[in-house]
Scaffold this active site. Structure first.
Site, PDB file in Angstrom:
ATOM      1  N   LYS A 148      -5.765  23.905 -16.608  1.00  0.00           N
ATOM      2  CA  LYS A 148      -4.328  23.674 -16.542  1.00  0.00           C
ATOM      3  C   LYS A 148      -3.673  24.707 -15.627  1.00  0.00           C
ATOM      4  CE  LYS A 148      -4.403  20.301 -19.560  1.00  0.00           C
ATOM      5  NZ  LYS A 148      -3.938  18.914 -19.253  1.00  0.00           N
ATOM      6  N   HIS A 196      -7.515   8.952 -18.032  1.00  0.00           N
ATOM      7  CA  HIS A 196      -7.149  10.086 -18.872  1.00  0.00           C
ATOM      8  C   HIS A 196      -7.703   9.930 -20.287  1.00  0.00           C
ATOM      9  CE1 HIS A 196      -4.064  11.523 -21.904  1.00  0.00           C
ATOM     10  NE2 HIS A 196      -4.336  12.652 -21.296  1.00  0.00           N
TER      11      HIS A 196
END
Length: 375
Positions: A174, A305
């Site tokens: 991230k 995803h």
């Protein structure tokens, strides 16, 4: 006598995480750390004793809403022909059209849609991959669960090395912090620790504007990344288009879209390089088949995803480059009796009938918030 749907059971589960996780939306104050995932499951039974299973998930708020609407949908399927999947998809959507044609209205269809496809494949004595048309027996995979921002970069590196040793093929971390240079430092440290050959992806979770994404992206271009994910807002088609043309690193997005139609502007504009549409979020397998067809036309990378257990057999039907995202949260809880086989950077496509998943009822009883049955 044709088959008909005799009984439907739905369950709402709450799946706690081992520890809360934070991405850039948390770091920038838009959300609180993710602590749990909600799952709505559907089990459809027919008059001949066959059974199909499907599910949809929700992170943070919204899981009870999916479940509540699913309880309204379920009676509409009783006595219907389970092979009429497209017609039944439309029937459910039109029954709730006053609340829209996306979001919860679509996601509450997902568990039924997947269960119907599960039934159809089992009736044919095929896996869902074989039923839809298989291209791949193994699929490249990457891990995300060890790359969140609540961990220091040293912890992220340790997590990455561990999961690579367990068979993952790439690592996603991230980014998207207020100071993008701190993100660049984390990526630089990860690349140095893992070497040049390990695929690395980064995910900004929509937290930059186009200007910041351009600045950060030009630094990140130096680290040979597989993609830069959601650098700007999920509905900023033009921003993603500009970045995909300006940066060397491929641009990925699409996970937040909540219907196939919401994704059409991206596909029509070819505003991304990597398509991350999420089958449960856009309405199940019926809708995801459309995604596969459009991505093949444009030769996009297909990297859906989350939901590896479902997406693995679906992307194996794609005649192009694919990735599956490894999240072991459901496996750690033992929700399904089956486990994904991962080795040497690849996931093996299951050949079990249907979608190849069955619930572990002992675990489900512990996680269940509510259930309902319809006849």
């Amino acid at each position: 006598m044709p088959d008909f749907i005799k009984n439907i059971e739905i369950k709402l589960l709450k799946v706690p995480l081992e520890k809360p996780v934070s991405d850039a939306k948390v770091i920038t104050g838009k959300q609180t750390p993710l602590k749990e995932v909600m799952i709505t499951c559907a089990i459809i039974r027919t008059n001949d004793g066959r059974e199909g299973f499907g599910y949809v998930y929700c992170k943070r708020n919204g899981g009870p809403a999916q479940y509540s609407l699913a309880k309204e949908y379920a009676p509409l399927l009783i006595d219907e022909d389970p092979d009429d999947i497209s017609r039944l998809w439309d029937k459910l959507l039109w029954s709730s059209i006053s609340i829209g044609a996306g979001g919860v209205a679509v996601q509450a269809i997902t568990p039924f849609d997947i269960a119907l496809w599960d039934l159809k494949a089992k009736k044919a004595e095929l896996s869902i991959t074989k039923l839809l048309g298989q291209f791949k027996e193994e699929v490249p995979c990457y891990n995300t669960s060890g790359g969140f921002l609540q961990d220091s970069i040293d912890e992220v590196i340790d997590n990455a090395q561990k999961v690579l040793s367990e068979g993952a093929g790439g690592i996603k971390i991230k980014v998207g912090q207020k100071d993008y240079k701190e993100d660049v430092r984390r990526v630089e440290a990860l690349r140095k620790a893992l070497g040049d050959d390990v695929p690395i992806m980064v995910d900004a979770n929509q937290q930059w504007d186009v200007s910041t994404a351009l600045k950060a992206g030009r630094y990140l271009d130096e680290y040979d990344l597989v993609w830069l994910e959601e650098p700007v807002g999920a509905y900023d088609v033009e921003g993603h288009y500009r970045l995909s043309r300006a940066l060397e690193t491929p641009i990925a997005t699409g996970e937040m879209l909540v219907s196939f139609n919401e994704g059409l502007p991206y596909l029509d504009r070819r505003a991304f390089d990597v398509c991350q549409f999420d089958a449960p979020r856009i309405g199940g397998i019926t809708q995801y088949k459309k995604v596969i067809d459009r991505c093949e036309e444009q030769q996009l990378v297909l990297a859906p995803h989350y939901s590896m257990e479902l997406h693995l057999p679906l992307v194996a039907c794609y005649n192009g480059e694919v990735w599956v995202e490894h999240f072991e949260w459901f496996e750690k809880m033992g929700i399904f009796n089956e486990r994904v086989e991962m080795n040497n950077g690849l996931m093996k496509v299951p050949n079990r009938p249907g979608i190849g998943l069955t619930l572990n009822n002992d675990v489900v009883r512990k996680l269940m918030v509510d259930s309902a049955e319809f006849k």
